[in-house]
Design an enzyme around this catalytic site. Structure first.
Site, short mmCIF file in Angstrom:
data_model
loop_
_atom_site.label_atom_id
_atom_site.label_comp_id
_atom_site.label_asym_id
_atom_site.label_seq_id
_atom_site.Cartn_x
_atom_site.Cartn_y
_atom_site.Cartn_z
N HIS A 96 28.38 3.58 22.36
CA HIS A 96 28.22 3.98 23.77
C HIS A 96 28.35 5.50 23.83
O HIS A 96 29.37 6.05 23.40
CB HIS A 96 29.31 3.32 24.62
CG HIS A 96 29.25 1.83 24.64
ND1 HIS A 96 28.59 1.13 25.61
CD2 HIS A 96 29.73 0.89 23.77
CE1 HIS A 96 28.68 -0.18 25.37
NE2 HIS A 96 29.37 -0.35 24.25
N LEU A 97 27.32 6.16 24.35
CA LEU A 97 27.34 7.62 24.36
C LEU A 97 27.55 8.21 25.76
O LEU A 97 27.67 9.43 25.91
CB LEU A 97 26.07 8.19 23.72
CG LEU A 97 25.86 7.79 22.25
CD1 LEU A 97 24.64 8.49 21.66
CD2 LEU A 97 27.09 8.06 21.40
N ARG A 98 27.60 7.37 26.77
CA ARG A 98 28.06 7.76 28.13
C ARG A 98 27.18 8.73 28.89
O ARG A 98 27.53 9.10 30.01
CB ARG A 98 29.49 8.34 28.07
CG ARG A 98 30.51 7.48 27.38
CD ARG A 98 30.63 6.10 28.01
NE ARG A 98 31.74 5.34 27.43
CZ ARG A 98 31.78 4.01 27.43
NH1 ARG A 98 30.78 3.30 27.92
NH2 ARG A 98 32.81 3.38 26.91
N HIS A 104 36.47 6.85 26.11
CA HIS A 104 36.99 6.99 27.47
C HIS A 104 37.97 8.16 27.47
O HIS A 104 38.77 8.29 26.54
CB HIS A 104 37.73 5.73 27.92
CG HIS A 104 36.86 4.53 28.08
ND1 HIS A 104 35.91 4.42 29.06
CD2 HIS A 104 36.79 3.38 27.37
CE1 HIS A 104 35.30 3.25 28.96
NE2 HIS A 104 35.81 2.59 27.93
N ASN A 152 24.45 0.91 29.03
CA ASN A 152 25.32 0.84 30.22
C ASN A 152 25.80 2.23 30.64
O ASN A 152 26.98 2.49 30.78
CB ASN A 152 26.50 -0.10 30.00
CG ASN A 152 27.43 0.35 28.89
OD1 ASN A 152 27.02 1.06 27.98
ND2 ASN A 152 28.68 -0.04 28.95
N ASP A 196 24.81 -5.04 27.37
CA ASP A 196 26.18 -4.87 26.87
C ASP A 196 27.06 -4.09 27.84
O ASP A 196 26.62 -3.17 28.52
CB ASP A 196 26.19 -4.18 25.50
CG ASP A 196 27.60 -4.07 24.95
OD1 ASP A 196 28.36 -5.06 25.03
OD2 ASP A 196 27.97 -2.99 24.46
N HIS A 209 26.38 -9.49 24.43
CA HIS A 209 27.84 -9.44 24.58
C HIS A 209 28.23 -10.82 25.08
O HIS A 209 28.09 -11.12 26.26
CB HIS A 209 28.19 -8.34 25.59
CG HIS A 209 29.64 -8.29 25.98
ND1 HIS A 209 30.43 -7.18 25.75
CD2 HIS A 209 30.45 -9.20 26.57
CE1 HIS A 209 31.65 -7.41 26.20
NE2 HIS A 209 31.69 -8.63 26.71
N ASP A 224 31.03 -0.39 17.98
CA ASP A 224 31.25 -0.49 19.42
C ASP A 224 32.04 0.74 19.92
O ASP A 224 32.93 0.64 20.76
CB ASP A 224 31.98 -1.78 19.82
CG ASP A 224 31.86 -2.08 21.31
OD1 ASP A 224 31.13 -1.36 22.01
OD2 ASP A 224 32.51 -3.05 21.77
ZN LIG Z 1 30.23 -5.52 24.50
ZN LIG Z 2 29.67 -2.27 23.46
#
Ligand SMILES: [Zn+2]
Ligand SMILES: [Zn+2]
Length: 453
Positions: A78-80, A325, A110, A168, A195, A321
Site C-alpha cells: 500500500h503506497l497511500r 500509517h 485503496n 483489498d 482479501h 502487505d
Molecule cells: Zn487485505
Molecule cells: Zn493489503
C-alpha cells in the site's frame, strides 16, 4: 577487491552504455535452477550473462559472501498516494522497496480516490517513473470506488497499466460481483486478488477471536470469517475458470482449503505475509497497535499451518502487505488505531529468521516465492536472470548481524512490530534496469561486500 570504472557513484545519471559485473556471489535463480558461485554481467539495462571471464565491465560489484538473485517482487503493498501522502508516497514507498530488496512492487488500489479508472492507474505508473526507484505496478479496483456494487472498467484499467484487480482493504463481499470479476479478468488473463473476509463476522473486531480476545475483552475477528470467503471464492474460481489469488492467508483451515482447491485443479494461488508466520495473537496483551492487522495475528496452530503451507507449496508466494500509517494514527487507542504494519524493510531479515534459520525453507525456495511466482502471478517478464531479461537484480547479505531500527526506515512510516529485533540478513544492493539504485549504507560502488576474512 577489484574495481574498475568511475561512474557508478553518480546515482541517477544515464547509464545506458554501462556494464556491471556482479562478481563472486552465490547466484540463485530458481527460474533456471541455478545455485552456484558465479558472476552476473549486466549491460544496456539487460542481463548479458551468468559466468566468469568478463573483464571489460565499467563497474565491478564485489558480491563475495552475498546472494545474487533476480530482483525481488512484492505483489502486495500500500503506497497511500493519492490521498494519504502523510503516511507514504509512491516515491518513498518505492524507495523503501529497494531498501528491502524489492525491485518491483504491486500497489493496492485503496487510495483516495481509489485506483478504479485508466487515469488513476496511469497516475501511479507516471509517479513511479518520476521517482525512479523500484518498478511500481498498479493493481486496479474490482468495483467502482471499491464500493462493492458495480464492476470497475477492467479493460480500461488494464490499458492504464493494471496488472491485477482487488478491492483489498475490504473483500468483494458480493458473490455475484466476484463471479463476474473472475469471468471478466479472465478475458485479460489477470487474476482477482481477494482479501478474504466475511465482514458481517468481523464487525467491531480488533484481533483474532479466541481465548486471547476473550481474556483481553477485545472485539474478535473469527478465523471462520476468512475460511468461509476462501471456500466461496475457490468455488467461484472453479465454475468460472477464473484466476483467484488469496491475499495474506492466515488460518489453518484456509490453507487446507487452498490445498484442496489446487488438488481439484482450480486456478488458485495464495500469499503469506511475514507477520502471519512469526507472531501470534498473544502479542496483543501489550495493547500495542503494531500488532493490530487485518487479517489479525492468529494462534500458534495457524502460524504452524501457514509455515506448513509455505513448505509444501500450497502457499505460492511471500508478500509484505506493507501498510504504512503515521505514528499519530497508530498511537490511538487500540480499537481506534488503523490496521496494518510496514513490511518492506523487514521482509528479508524476518523471512531469514523465521523460515530459513529453522530450516523450513532454503534460500532458493524463498527466492522462488519472491521472483518466479510473483512474476507469473502478475504476468511480468521479470523474476529471472536469463540473458536478455530486464537487469533487475537484488544482492542479499545473508549473514551480518544487525538490529531492526525503525528510525532508519526509508518508508515515511515506522509502524512495525519488529523494532529492536536482532536479525542476520538484509538487502544489500538493488539494481533496476541496469542501474544501481540502492546500496546499503551509501554510494553505489563504494560499499560492496566486506572482503571475506
Ligand atoms: Zn487485505
Ligand atoms: Zn493489503
Amino acid at each position: 577487491m577489484v574495481r574498475t570504472g568511475t561512474t557508478a557513484g553518480h546515482i541517477g545519471e544515464t547509464r545506458d552504455v554501462e556494464t556491471i559485473q556482479i562478481s563472486g556471489g552465490r547466484v540463485i535463480d530458481p527460474s533456471q535452477g541455478i545455485d552456484r558461485i558465479s558472476d552476473v554481467v549486466l549491460g544496456r539495462g539487460r542481463v548479458l550473462a551468468i559466468g566468469e571471464g568478463y573483464e571489460e565491465a565499467d563497474v565491478v560489484v564485489d558480491a563475495r559472501g552475498m546472494i545474487v538473485c533476480p530482483g525481488l517482487i512484492d505483489v502486495h503493498v500500500h503506497l497511500r498516494e493519492p490521498g494519504n501522502e502523510e503516511d507514504e508516497t509512491i516515491a518513498t514507498g518505492a524507495r523503501a522497496a529497494l531498501a528491502g530488496g524489492c525491485t518491483s512492487v504491486a500497489c493496492m488500489p485503496n487510495t483516495r480516490p481509489s485506483i478504479d479508472s485508466q487515469g488513476a492507474a496511469e497516475f501511479v505508473v507516471l509517479q513511479a517513473q518520476r521517482a525512479r526507484q523500484a518498478n511500481v505496478y498498479p493493481v486496479g479496483a474490482v468495483s467502482k470506488g471499491r464500493e462493492g456494487h458495480e464492476l470497475a472498467e477492467l479493460g480500461a484499467l488494464v490499458a492504464g497499466g493494471a496488472v491485477a484487480f482487488t478491492d483489498d482493504g475490504a473483500p468483494v463481499a458480493s458473490a455475484s460481483l466476484m463471479r463476474r470479476a473472475l469471468q471478466y479478468a479472465k478475458m485479460f488473463d489477470r487474476c482477482i486478488m481477494q482479501h478474504c473476509q466475511v465482514m458481517e463476522l468481523t464487525l467491531g473486531g480488533v484481533m483474532n477471536e479466541g481465548f486471547e480476545s476473550m481474556k483481553l475483552g477485545l472485539g474478535g475477528m473469527p478465523g471462520a470469517a476468512e475460511d468461509i470467503m476462501v471456500a466461496r471464492d475457490i468455488r467461484l474460481a472453479e465454475i468460472t475458470g477464473g484466476r483467484l489469488h488469496i491475499q495474506h492467508i492466515s488460518t489453518e483451515r484456509a490453507v487446507e482449503l487452498v490445498a484442496e482447491g489446487k488438488r481439484r485443479g482450480v486456478d488458485v494461488t495464495a500469499e503469506a505475509c511475514p507477520h502471519h508466520f512469526t507472531l501470534t495473537d498473544e502479542r496483543l496483551r501489550t495493547f500495542d497497535s503494531n500488532y493490530k492487522m487485518n487479517p489479525p495475528l492468529r494462534t500458534r496452530a495457524d502460524v504452524d499451518a501457514v509455515i506448513g503451507g509455505l513448505r509444501d507449496g500450497t502457499i505460492d508466494l511471500l508478500a509484505t502487505d506493507h501498510a504504512p500509517h503515521s505514528r499519530e494514527k497508530k498511537m490511538r487507542e487500540l480499537d481506534q488505531a488503523p490496521f496494518g504494519i510496514v513490511g518492506l524493510e523487514t521482509l528479508i531479515p524476518i523471512i531469514a529468521l523465521a523460515l530459513i534459520e529453522p530450516g523450513h525453507l532454503t534460500w532458493p525456495e524463498v527466492i522462488r516465492k519472491l521472483t518466479v511466482e510473483p512474476a507469473r502471478l502478475l504476468g511480468l517478464p521479470k523474476g529471472t536472470l536469463r540473458p536478455g531479461a530486464d537487469a533487475d537484480v537484488t544482492i542479499i547479505d545473508p549473514d551480518s548481524p544487525w538490529t531492526v531500527d525503525p528510525a532508519a526506515f526509508h518508508s515515511k512510516s515506522r509502524n512495525t512490530p519488529y523494532g529492536g529485533w536482532p536479525v542476520r540478513a538484509r538487502a544489500h544492493t538493488a539494481i533496476v534496469a541496469g542501474e544501481i539504485r540502492y546500496t546499503l549504507g551509501g554510494k553505489a560502488h563504494e560499499s560492496g561486500a566486506t572482503p571475506a576474512p
